[in-house]
Design an enzyme around this catalytic site. Structure first.
Site, PDB file in Angstrom:
ATOM      1  N   SER A 127      39.996  34.104  29.902  1.00  0.00           N
ATOM      2  CA  SER A 127      38.768  34.472  30.613  1.00  0.00           C
ATOM      3  C   SER A 127      37.513  33.918  29.948  1.00  0.00           C
ATOM      4  CB  SER A 127      38.682  36.004  30.645  1.00  0.00           C
ATOM      5  OG  SER A 127      37.391  36.412  31.026  1.00  0.00           O
ATOM      6  N   GLU A 129      35.006  35.521  29.654  1.00  0.00           N
ATOM      7  CA  GLU A 129      34.435  36.625  28.858  1.00  0.00           C
ATOM      8  C   GLU A 129      34.619  36.363  27.363  1.00  0.00           C
ATOM      9  OE1 GLU A 129      32.799  39.631  29.701  1.00  0.00           O
ATOM     10  OE2 GLU A 129      32.559  38.659  31.644  1.00  0.00           O
ATOM     11  N   TYR A 151      37.877  44.220  26.163  1.00  0.00           N
ATOM     12  CA  TYR A 151      38.619  43.336  27.081  1.00  0.00           C
ATOM     13  C   TYR A 151      38.611  41.905  26.556  1.00  0.00           C
ATOM     14  CZ  TYR A 151      39.282  40.292  31.172  1.00  0.00           C
ATOM     15  OH  TYR A 151      39.693  39.299  32.028  1.00  0.00           O
TER      16      TYR A 151
HETATM   17  P1  NDP Z   1      43.313  42.420  39.028  1.00  0.00           P
HETATM   18  O1  NDP Z   1      42.688  43.528  38.274  1.00  0.00           O
HETATM   19  O2  NDP Z   1      43.068  42.313  40.500  1.00  0.00           O
HETATM   20  O3  NDP Z   1      44.889  42.481  38.803  1.00  0.00           O
HETATM   21  C1  NDP Z   1      45.452  42.861  37.574  1.00  0.00           C
HETATM   22  C2  NDP Z   1      46.943  43.033  37.761  1.00  0.00           C
HETATM   23  O4  NDP Z   1      47.534  43.437  36.514  1.00  0.00           O
HETATM   24  C3  NDP Z   1      47.338  44.108  38.785  1.00  0.00           C
HETATM   25  O5  NDP Z   1      48.419  43.627  39.542  1.00  0.00           O
HETATM   26  C4  NDP Z   1      47.774  45.261  37.901  1.00  0.00           C
HETATM   27  O6  NDP Z   1      48.702  46.137  38.511  1.00  0.00           O
HETATM   28  C5  NDP Z   1      48.438  44.485  36.775  1.00  0.00           C
HETATM   29  N1  NDP Z   1      48.686  45.290  35.582  1.00  0.00           N
HETATM   30  C6  NDP Z   1      47.838  46.145  34.969  1.00  0.00           C
HETATM   31  N2  NDP Z   1      48.446  46.733  33.923  1.00  0.00           N
HETATM   32  C7  NDP Z   1      49.706  46.233  33.863  1.00  0.00           C
HETATM   33  C8  NDP Z   1      50.809  46.451  33.019  1.00  0.00           C
HETATM   34  N3  NDP Z   1      50.766  47.318  31.999  1.00  0.00           N
HETATM   35  N4  NDP Z   1      51.946  45.763  33.257  1.00  0.00           N
HETATM   36  C9  NDP Z   1      52.024  44.901  34.288  1.00  0.00           C
HETATM   37  N5  NDP Z   1      51.013  44.649  35.133  1.00  0.00           N
HETATM   38  C10 NDP Z   1      49.865  45.300  34.919  1.00  0.00           C
HETATM   39  O7  NDP Z   1      42.880  41.049  38.302  1.00  0.00           O
HETATM   40  P2  NDP Z   1      42.642  39.589  38.926  1.00  0.00           P
HETATM   41  O8  NDP Z   1      43.697  39.293  39.904  1.00  0.00           O
HETATM   42  O9  NDP Z   1      41.211  39.465  39.312  1.00  0.00           O
HETATM   43  O10 NDP Z   1      42.814  38.683  37.633  1.00  0.00           O
HETATM   44  C11 NDP Z   1      44.088  38.184  37.259  1.00  0.00           C
HETATM   45  C12 NDP Z   1      44.102  37.884  35.778  1.00  0.00           C
HETATM   46  O11 NDP Z   1      43.094  36.933  35.469  1.00  0.00           O
HETATM   47  C13 NDP Z   1      43.808  39.097  34.885  1.00  0.00           C
HETATM   48  O12 NDP Z   1      44.561  38.952  33.700  1.00  0.00           O
HETATM   49  C14 NDP Z   1      42.327  38.964  34.587  1.00  0.00           C
HETATM   50  O13 NDP Z   1      41.986  39.616  33.385  1.00  0.00           O
HETATM   51  C15 NDP Z   1      42.210  37.452  34.490  1.00  0.00           C
HETATM   52  N6  NDP Z   1      40.900  36.903  34.789  1.00  0.00           N
HETATM   53  C16 NDP Z   1      40.305  37.211  35.976  1.00  0.00           C
HETATM   54  C17 NDP Z   1      39.085  36.675  36.302  1.00  0.00           C
HETATM   55  C18 NDP Z   1      38.429  36.997  37.611  1.00  0.00           C
HETATM   56  O14 NDP Z   1      37.253  36.671  37.752  1.00  0.00           O
HETATM   57  N7  NDP Z   1      39.133  37.560  38.582  1.00  0.00           N
HETATM   58  C19 NDP Z   1      38.382  35.750  35.377  1.00  0.00           C
HETATM   59  C20 NDP Z   1      39.165  35.415  34.200  1.00  0.00           C
HETATM   60  C21 NDP Z   1      40.355  35.988  33.926  1.00  0.00           C
HETATM   61  P3  NDP Z   1      48.242  47.440  39.360  1.00  0.00           P
HETATM   62  O15 NDP Z   1      48.022  46.958  40.765  1.00  0.00           O
HETATM   63  O16 NDP Z   1      49.407  48.344  39.215  1.00  0.00           O
HETATM   64  O17 NDP Z   1      46.975  47.969  38.720  1.00  0.00           O
HETATM   65  P1  GDP Z   2      32.811  40.711  34.453  1.00  0.00           P
HETATM   66  O1  GDP Z   2      31.996  39.480  34.283  1.00  0.00           O
HETATM   67  O2  GDP Z   2      34.273  40.496  34.325  1.00  0.00           O
HETATM   68  O3  GDP Z   2      32.358  41.846  33.612  1.00  0.00           O
HETATM   69  O4  GDP Z   2      32.645  41.102  36.009  1.00  0.00           O
HETATM   70  P2  GDP Z   2      31.837  42.284  36.746  1.00  0.00           P
HETATM   71  O5  GDP Z   2      31.772  41.892  38.175  1.00  0.00           O
HETATM   72  O6  GDP Z   2      32.427  43.619  36.430  1.00  0.00           O
HETATM   73  O7  GDP Z   2      30.382  42.250  36.091  1.00  0.00           O
HETATM   74  C1  GDP Z   2      29.576  41.089  36.182  1.00  0.00           C
HETATM   75  C2  GDP Z   2      28.166  41.416  35.709  1.00  0.00           C
HETATM   76  O8  GDP Z   2      27.546  42.283  36.667  1.00  0.00           O
HETATM   77  C3  GDP Z   2      28.072  42.130  34.359  1.00  0.00           C
HETATM   78  O9  GDP Z   2      27.071  41.507  33.606  1.00  0.00           O
HETATM   79  C4  GDP Z   2      27.656  43.551  34.714  1.00  0.00           C
HETATM   80  O10 GDP Z   2      26.859  44.179  33.729  1.00  0.00           O
HETATM   81  C5  GDP Z   2      26.833  43.275  35.971  1.00  0.00           C
HETATM   82  N1  GDP Z   2      26.679  44.470  36.819  1.00  0.00           N
HETATM   83  C6  GDP Z   2      25.507  45.024  37.221  1.00  0.00           C
HETATM   84  N2  GDP Z   2      25.732  46.139  37.939  1.00  0.00           N
HETATM   85  C7  GDP Z   2      27.079  46.282  38.005  1.00  0.00           C
HETATM   86  C8  GDP Z   2      27.910  47.284  38.629  1.00  0.00           C
HETATM   87  O11 GDP Z   2      27.451  48.226  39.243  1.00  0.00           O
HETATM   88  N3  GDP Z   2      29.254  47.116  38.485  1.00  0.00           N
HETATM   89  C9  GDP Z   2      29.783  46.059  37.798  1.00  0.00           C
HETATM   90  N4  GDP Z   2      31.112  45.928  37.725  1.00  0.00           N
HETATM   91  N5  GDP Z   2      29.021  45.123  37.187  1.00  0.00           N
HETATM   92  C10 GDP Z   2      27.677  45.236  37.287  1.00  0.00           C
END
Ligand code: NDP
Ligand code: GDP
Length: 327
Positions: A127, A129, A151
């Site tokens: 990520s 992040e 995270y």
């Molecule tokens: P989501 O939060 O939508 O999905 C996370 C998934 O992980 C869900 O299917 C969840 O299952 C599963 N999960 C959580 N805990 C466990 C566990 N203990 N064992 C097995 N599976 C588990 O994330 P995204 O699809 O948005 O992102 C996919 C990946 O990419 C993640 O690792 C995220 O951190 C990373 N990422 C995402 C970005 C983004 O902008 N979307 C940017 C960079 C990295 P359940 O449905 O049961 O909760």
């Molecule tokens: P992140 O980049 O994975 O933390 O994705 P988020 O969508 O959770 O947050 C993106 C940015 O939006 C961060 O800088 C947060 O502080 C900002 N933000 C501002 N208001 C909110 C809110 O109400 N919810 C979330 N999730 N983020 C917020």
């Protein structure tokens, strides 16, 4: 028919990647953790119309035995580790479980592969992040990391374990450093989806206000549909490597709000309120990716503009709420 294993299959990226892989002709094994609400957790796969086509298996990233059993049984050619506790804000409340799942979970899966299918190709969902308190105006694969949340710290550990398994054991393990990517299937707690859902509710008279935190933070937002293609491309290369995936454009939350509200003819300033409890203990103020390497080596580039994505997300949330109202 090649087989892929996807952890986190019930999440946003899991759903889009599953559809992408099915279209490519893969057998798709999706690992999901046991839930008392299993009818609901398949919702994203159902939304894409592929729930019946993904073979769902029980497993958990913190249960090594379940990972070994799954890998042994299905012998996947490609493994995409998308499972994580993925919400930054929650990681301060649950730092230990975030470390166990988002960090150690990566090692568990890598070790399961080393034991049961060492020649499988592995993708780790790293990520942006990890850049946190940014050390360069535009971040690429050589930019030093400075994580700013439990995270991000956990993701950094997972990233380096992926690199280490590649360097120590010759495994085909790649780390995709993906910047934020969104879609109508984004979790509702993330800011983009929270905004588009809020816009829909306000437009339909279901709410008047949208409480948010820091409106000045800036993100490099792409569309999940584009980003899952980059994941697959990484595993098609002869050599495993690390890649930044980003659009190269950054925008403040405030501006995102302006565009989303304007899409339905509203002014965000009439509805968005800021709330102190939504401000994070430590903030990532700005992210801006440089995906030049992904462009050159993978031939990848984003195809969906931010404006089109916002419109798609708002329309999808309007449709969801209208369907609920008429039910
Ligand atoms: P989501 O939060 O939508 O999905 C996370 C998934 O992980 C869900 O299917 C969840 O299952 C599963 N999960 C959580 N805990 C466990 C566990 N203990 N064992 C097995 N599976 C588990 O994330 P995204 O699809 O948005 O992102 C996919 C990946 O990419 C993640 O690792 C995220 O951190 C990373 N990422 C995402 C970005 C983004 O902008 N979307 C940017 C960079 C990295 P359940 O449905 O049961 O909760
Ligand atoms: P992140 O980049 O994975 O933390 O994705 P988020 O969508 O959770 O947050 C993106 C940015 O939006 C961060 O800088 C947060 O502080 C900002 N933000 C501002 N208001 C909110 C809110 O109400 N919810 C979330 N999730 N983020 C917020």
């Amino acid at each position: 028919m090649p087989t892929c294993l996807i952890t986190g299959v019930t999440g946003q990226d899991g759903a889009y990647l599953s559809r992408f892989m099915l279209e490519k002709g893969y057998r798709v094994i999706g690992m999901m953790r046991r839930s008392a609400s299993s009818d609901v957790v398949g919702e994203r796969l159902r939304w894409l119309g592929i729930l019946g086509q993904v073979e769902l298996v029980d497993g958990n990233l913190i249960d090594l035995a379940s990972l070994i059993r799954t890998v042994q049984t299905y012998q996947p050619d490609e493994v995409y580790n998308l499972g994580a506790q993925s919400f930054v804000a929650a990681s301060w409340n649950q730092p230990i479980v975030t470390g166990q799942v988002t960090g150690l979970g990566v090692t568990n899966l890598l070790e399961a592969l080393r034991f049961a299918k060492p020649d499988a190709r592995f993708y780790q969902a790293s990520s942006s992040e990890m850049f946190g308190l940014i050390q360069a105006a535009r971040q690429n694969e050589t930019t030093p990391f400075y994580p700013r949340s439990p995270y991000a710290v956990a993701k950094l550990y997972g990233h380096w374990m992926t690199v280490n398994h590649r360097e120590s054991f010759g495994m085909h393990a790649s780390s995709g450093i993906l910047f934020n990517h969104e879609s109508p299937l984004r979790g509702i707690e993330f800011v983009t989806r929270k905004v588009t859902d809020g816009v829909a509710r306000i437009k339909l008279g279901l709410a008047r206000e949208l409480p948010l935190g820091n409106l000045e933070a800036r993100r490099d937002w792409g569309h999940a549909r584009d980003y899952v293609r980059a994941m697959w491309l990484m595993l098609q290369q002869d050599l495993a490597d690390d890649y930044v995936v980003a659009t190269g454009r950054t925008m403040a939350i405030r501006e995102f709000c302006r565009i989303a509200f304007a899409h339905v003819g509203l002014n965000y300033e009439d509805h968005v309120v800021t709330r102190a409890d939504l401000i994070r203990p430590a903030e990532v103020d700005v992210l801006l990716g440089d995906a030049d390497k992904a462009r050159r080596v993978l031939g990848w580039q984003p195809s969906i503009t931010l404006e089109d994505m916002i419109a798609e997300m708002v329309e999808a949330d309007l449709a969801r709420h209208r369907a609920r109202l008429s039910a």
